[in-house]
Design a protein around this motif. Structure first.
Motif, PDB file in Angstrom:
ATOM      1  N   ASP A  24      -4.603  -2.327   1.709  1.00  0.00           N
ATOM      2  CA  ASP A  24      -3.157  -2.337   1.927  1.00  0.00           C
ATOM      3  C   ASP A  24      -2.876  -2.140   3.420  1.00  0.00           C
ATOM      4  OD1 ASP A  24      -0.481  -2.413   1.280  1.00  0.00           O
ATOM      5  OD2 ASP A  24      -0.366  -0.274   0.801  1.00  0.00           O
ATOM      6  N   PRO A  25      -3.266  -3.092   4.268  1.00  0.00           N
ATOM      7  CA  PRO A  25      -3.163  -2.893   5.716  1.00  0.00           C
ATOM      8  C   PRO A  25      -1.739  -2.903   6.260  1.00  0.00           C
ATOM      9  CG  PRO A  25      -3.921  -5.105   5.239  1.00  0.00           C
ATOM     10  CD  PRO A  25      -3.918  -4.368   3.928  1.00  0.00           C
ATOM     11  N   HIS A  37       3.487  -0.527  15.327  1.00  0.00           N
ATOM     12  CA  HIS A  37       2.780   0.648  15.838  1.00  0.00           C
ATOM     13  C   HIS A  37       3.117   1.932  15.084  1.00  0.00           C
ATOM     14  CE1 HIS A  37       2.107  -1.243  20.121  1.00  0.00           C
ATOM     15  NE2 HIS A  37       1.236  -1.662  19.218  1.00  0.00           N
ATOM     16  N   SER A  38       3.768   1.838  13.946  1.00  0.00           N
ATOM     17  CA  SER A  38       4.169   3.058  13.235  1.00  0.00           C
ATOM     18  C   SER A  38       3.179   3.460  12.148  1.00  0.00           C
ATOM     19  CB  SER A  38       5.564   2.880  12.615  1.00  0.00           C
ATOM     20  OG  SER A  38       5.557   1.815  11.680  1.00  0.00           O
ATOM     21  N   GLY A  39       2.054   2.740  12.009  1.00  0.00           N
ATOM     22  CA  GLY A  39       1.082   3.049  10.977  1.00  0.00           C
ATOM     23  C   GLY A  39       0.477   4.430  11.138  1.00  0.00           C
ATOM     24  N   ARG A  40       0.255   5.125  10.032  1.00  0.00           N
ATOM     25  CA  ARG A  40      -0.251   6.496  10.073  1.00  0.00           C
ATOM     26  C   ARG A  40      -1.359   6.743   9.039  1.00  0.00           C
ATOM     27  NH1 ARG A  40       5.068   6.017   9.625  1.00  0.00           N
ATOM     28  NH2 ARG A  40       6.059   6.192   7.584  1.00  0.00           N
ATOM     29  N   CYS A  41      -2.122   5.711   8.747  1.00  0.00           N
ATOM     30  CA  CYS A  41      -3.257   5.820   7.840  1.00  0.00           C
ATOM     31  C   CYS A  41      -4.532   6.036   8.661  1.00  0.00           C
ATOM     32  CB  CYS A  41      -3.379   4.561   6.984  1.00  0.00           C
ATOM     33  SG  CYS A  41      -4.906   4.476   6.047  1.00  0.00           S
ATOM     34  N   TYR A  42      -4.972   7.272   8.760  1.00  0.00           N
ATOM     35  CA  TYR A  42      -6.168   7.622   9.528  1.00  0.00           C
ATOM     36  C   TYR A  42      -7.312   7.880   8.553  1.00  0.00           C
ATOM     37  CZ  TYR A  42      -3.230   7.961  13.613  1.00  0.00           C
ATOM     38  OH  TYR A  42      -2.375   7.657  14.637  1.00  0.00           O
ATOM     39  N   THR A  43      -8.250   6.975   8.508  1.00  0.00           N
ATOM     40  CA  THR A  43      -9.351   7.114   7.567  1.00  0.00           C
ATOM     41  C   THR A  43     -10.314   8.206   8.027  1.00  0.00           C
ATOM     42  OG1 THR A  43     -10.818   5.551   8.671  1.00  0.00           O
ATOM     43  CG2 THR A  43      -9.204   4.640   7.117  1.00  0.00           C
ATOM     44  N   ARG A  73      -2.756  10.754  16.947  1.00  0.00           N
ATOM     45  CA  ARG A  73      -1.408  10.330  16.565  1.00  0.00           C
ATOM     46  C   ARG A  73      -0.456  10.221  17.749  1.00  0.00           C
ATOM     47  NH1 ARG A  73       1.706  12.945  11.930  1.00  0.00           N
ATOM     48  NH2 ARG A  73       2.773  10.959  12.223  1.00  0.00           N
ATOM     49  N   SER A  74      -0.880  10.714  18.922  1.00  0.00           N
ATOM     50  CA  SER A  74       0.017  10.671  20.083  1.00  0.00           C
ATOM     51  C   SER A  74       0.338   9.251  20.518  1.00  0.00           C
ATOM     52  CB  SER A  74      -0.590  11.450  21.253  1.00  0.00           C
ATOM     53  OG  SER A  74      -1.786  10.827  21.711  1.00  0.00           O
ATOM     54  N   SER A  75      -0.462   8.272  20.087  1.00  0.00           N
ATOM     55  CA  SER A  75      -0.178   6.885  20.462  1.00  0.00           C
ATOM     56  C   SER A  75       0.700   6.174  19.431  1.00  0.00           C
ATOM     57  CB  SER A  75      -1.478   6.106  20.648  1.00  0.00           C
ATOM     58  OG  SER A  75      -2.170   5.965  19.433  1.00  0.00           O
ATOM     59  N   PRO A  94      14.158  -8.747   6.113  1.00  0.00           N
ATOM     60  CA  PRO A  94      12.831  -8.187   5.842  1.00  0.00           C
ATOM     61  C   PRO A  94      12.426  -7.166   6.903  1.00  0.00           C
ATOM     62  CG  PRO A  94      12.807 -10.597   5.742  1.00  0.00           C
ATOM     63  CD  PRO A  94      14.111 -10.193   6.356  1.00  0.00           C
ATOM     64  N   LEU A  95      11.620  -6.195   6.481  1.00  0.00           N
ATOM     65  CA  LEU A  95      11.024  -5.220   7.388  1.00  0.00           C
ATOM     66  C   LEU A  95       9.518  -5.252   7.179  1.00  0.00           C
ATOM     67  CD1 LEU A  95      11.064  -2.776   9.348  1.00  0.00           C
ATOM     68  CD2 LEU A  95      11.329  -1.310   7.328  1.00  0.00           C
ATOM     69  N   MET A  96       8.784  -5.520   8.249  1.00  0.00           N
ATOM     70  CA  MET A  96       7.327  -5.566   8.195  1.00  0.00           C
ATOM     71  C   MET A  96       6.779  -4.401   9.007  1.00  0.00           C
ATOM     72  SD  MET A  96       4.910  -8.852   8.983  1.00  0.00           S
ATOM     73  CE  MET A  96       3.122  -8.754   8.838  1.00  0.00           C
ATOM     74  N   ALA A  97       5.722  -3.745   8.497  1.00  0.00           N
ATOM     75  CA  ALA A  97       5.158  -2.593   9.201  1.00  0.00           C
ATOM     76  C   ALA A  97       3.674  -2.467   8.894  1.00  0.00           C
ATOM     77  CB  ALA A  97       5.890  -1.314   8.810  1.00  0.00           C
ATOM     78  N   ALA A  98       2.916  -2.072   9.905  1.00  0.00           N
ATOM     79  CA  ALA A  98       1.486  -1.813   9.727  1.00  0.00           C
ATOM     80  C   ALA A  98       1.300  -0.445   9.076  1.00  0.00           C
ATOM     81  CB  ALA A  98       0.775  -1.855  11.072  1.00  0.00           C
ATOM     82  N   ASN A  99       0.258  -0.318   8.258  1.00  0.00           N
ATOM     83  CA  ASN A  99      -0.116   0.979   7.707  1.00  0.00           C
ATOM     84  C   ASN A  99      -1.231   1.632   8.519  1.00  0.00           C
ATOM     85  OD1 ASN A  99       1.741   0.810   5.597  1.00  0.00           O
ATOM     86  ND2 ASN A  99       0.306  -0.301   4.290  1.00  0.00           N
ATOM     87  N   PHE A 100      -2.037   0.839   9.199  1.00  0.00           N
ATOM     88  CA  PHE A 100      -3.107   1.390  10.033  1.00  0.00           C
ATOM     89  C   PHE A 100      -2.534   1.739  11.406  1.00  0.00           C
ATOM     90  CE2 PHE A 100      -3.223  -3.246  10.245  1.00  0.00           C
ATOM     91  CZ  PHE A 100      -3.154  -3.490  11.612  1.00  0.00           C
ATOM     92  N   PRO A 101      -3.144   2.689  12.105  1.00  0.00           N
ATOM     93  CA  PRO A 101      -2.564   3.162  13.368  1.00  0.00           C
ATOM     94  C   PRO A 101      -2.931   2.305  14.568  1.00  0.00           C
ATOM     95  CG  PRO A 101      -4.477   4.475  12.820  1.00  0.00           C
ATOM     96  CD  PRO A 101      -4.264   3.533  11.658  1.00  0.00           C
ATOM     97  N   ARG A 102      -2.116   2.414  15.564  1.00  0.00           N
ATOM     98  CA  ARG A 102      -2.320   1.696  16.821  1.00  0.00           C
ATOM     99  C   ARG A 102      -3.641   2.102  17.484  1.00  0.00           C
ATOM    100  NH1 ARG A 102       1.700   2.489  22.020  1.00  0.00           N
ATOM    101  NH2 ARG A 102       0.906   0.773  23.312  1.00  0.00           N
ATOM    102  N   ALA A 103      -4.036   3.373  17.332  1.00  0.00           N
ATOM    103  CA  ALA A 103      -5.280   3.836  17.940  1.00  0.00           C
ATOM    104  C   ALA A 103      -6.490   3.127  17.346  1.00  0.00           C
ATOM    105  CB  ALA A 103      -5.424   5.347  17.770  1.00  0.00           C
ATOM    106  N   TYR A 104      -6.344   2.604  16.134  1.00  0.00           N
ATOM    107  CA  TYR A 104      -7.436   1.903  15.458  1.00  0.00           C
ATOM    108  C   TYR A 104      -7.459   0.423  15.829  1.00  0.00           C
ATOM    109  CZ  TYR A 104     -10.606   0.763  11.578  1.00  0.00           C
ATOM    110  OH  TYR A 104     -11.675   0.341  10.818  1.00  0.00           O
TER     111      TYR A 104
END
Length: 303
Positions: free
Chosen positions: A17-18, A37-43, A58-60, A78-88
Motif C-alpha cells: 500500500d505505497p 512528502h507526508s508519508g509516515r510509514c517507517y518500516t 521524521r524531521s524531513s 482527488p487527493l493523492m498521497a504517499a504512505n512511505f516517507p520522503r527519507a526513504y
C-alpha cells in the motif's frame, strides 16, 4: 487528534500500500491535490538501517500536509498521497538522482550523479535529513536503491500521470496542486511583519497559467495568510515535470510554514489544527471555483 499520531507499519506495508488516492463522489473541477512528502510509514527494516532516531528521520516529513488538504475529495477533487516517507524515497526528484557515495556498487550510466540536490545529499534516495544528519549506518546495495525506484517511485508517478490525464480528458485541462510544508527556520531571518506563511511556486510563471497563481494567492491572502512567490521554493521536479500550460496541464506548488499547524519539535498538531483543515478546505473550494477557460490548451497557446 489521536488519528494524527505516527504509526509504525510492518515492512511489507509500503509495498502493498505505497500510496493512496482518495476520490470524490463526483469530480467537480479540473483539479488534483497531491501530497508526496507526508508519508509516515517507517518500516522496522528502514529504521534498523539508519543511525537516526525515528524523530530525527521524521524531521524531513511534510507531516500532516495530507490531513490539511483532506477536504479536497469533499470539495470534488482527488487527493493523492504517499504512505512511505520522503527519507526513504523522494518523489519530488528525477527518478535516478543518486549520490554515488551512498552505494556499494557503481551507479548505472543513466543515473544523474551530479548536481546541487545530489551533492547536498537530497537526491531521489536521500543521504541526509534536515540539519545535515546522515541517515544510514553503512552504504546501501545498489539493487536496493533501484528496487525502491521500481516498486515505489515509478508506480506513484504512473498513477499521478493517469490522474492528470483523466482530468485533462474530462475537463479539457488539469490543475495539479502539489502540497508541501517548510521548516519555520527557513525563514527565521525574515522580517516578522512580512514573513510569509505560505510560498507559492510556479517555476517563475512557467508551470501554470497566471490566472491559477493569481487566484491561489488572492484566496489565501483573503483567508488571512501572508503569501510570497517562488522564493526560496519555486517548485520542484513535480511542478516542473507536470506543468505544461501550453498543453493545458498546470502545476502549482504550495509550501506551508510548519509552525502554523504543528509543534516542530514534537511533531504534534497544534490545538486548532481542525480549524486549519477547515480553512484549507475553504481554500480548496474557492480555488476550484476559479477554474476558467483561460487554462485550456488553445487559450494558453494563443498567449
Amino acid at each position: 487528534m489521536n488519528e494524527l499520531k505516527s504509526v509504525t507499519f510492518k515492512p511489507t506495508d509500503i509495498l502493498q500500500d505505497p500510496f493512496r488516492i482518495e476520490l470524490p463522489e463526483q469530480h467537480l473541477a479540473p483539479f488534483l491535490f497531491n501530497a508526496p512528502h507526508s508519508g509516515r510509514c517507517y518500516t522496522q527494516e528502514f529504521r534498523q538501517s539508519s543511525r537516526l532516531t525515528e524523530a530525527e528521520l521524521r524531521s524531513s516529513e511534510d507531516a500532516f500536509v495530507d490531513k490539511l488538504f483532506s477536504k479536497a475529495p469533499e470539495c470534488g477533487a482527488p487527493l493523492m498521497a504517499a504512505n512511505f516517507p520522503r527519507a526513504y524515497l523522494d518523489l519530488n526528484r528525477e527518478p535516478y538522482e543518486l549520490d554515488p557515495t551512498m552505494f556499494k556498487e557503481p551507479l548505472p550510466s543513466y543515473a544523474k550523479s551530479s548536481g546541487a540536490r545530489v551533492g547536498s545529499g537530497l537526491g531521489t534516495i536521500a543521504r541526509i535529513v534536515s540539519e545535515r544528519k546522515e541517515i544510514y549506518r553503512e552504504k546501501l546495495g545498489l539493487q536496493e536503491g533501484l528496487d525502491r525506484i521500481d516498486s515505489l517511485y515509478k508506480p506513484y508517478h504512473q498513477a499521478l500521470r493517469r490522474q492528470m490525464a483523466m482530468t485533462h480528458v474530462e475537463f479539457g485541462y488539469a490543475c495539479l496542486i502539489d502540497c508541501h510544508s517548510m521548516p519555520s527556520r527557513v525563514l527565521r531571518n525574515a522580517n516578522p511583519s512580512i514573513r510569509p506563511d505560505i510560498i507559492l511556486g510556479d517555476r517563475y510563471g512557467t508551470s501554470c497559467h497566471a490566472s491559477l497563481t493569481s487566484a491561489a494567492k488572492g484566496i489565501l491572502t483573503h483567508l488571512g495568510f501572508k503569501v510570497d512567490m517562488n522564493r526560496p521554493y519555486a517548485g520542484g521536479f513535480i511542478t516542473q515535470h507536470y506543468g505544461r500550460p501550453i498543453k493545458g496541464l498546470h502545476a502549482l506548488q504550495i509550501e506551508i510554514d510548519r509552525s502554523l499547524y504543528m509543534d516542530e519539535d514534537t511533531l504534534t498538531p497544534v490545538a486548532h489544527f481542525e480549524e486549519l483543515v477547515t480553512l484549507f478546505g475553504t481554500f480548496t473550494e474557492l480555488l476550484m471555483q476559479s477554474a476558467s477557460d483561460a487554462m485550456l490548451p488553445s487559450a494558453a497557446a494563443a498567449e
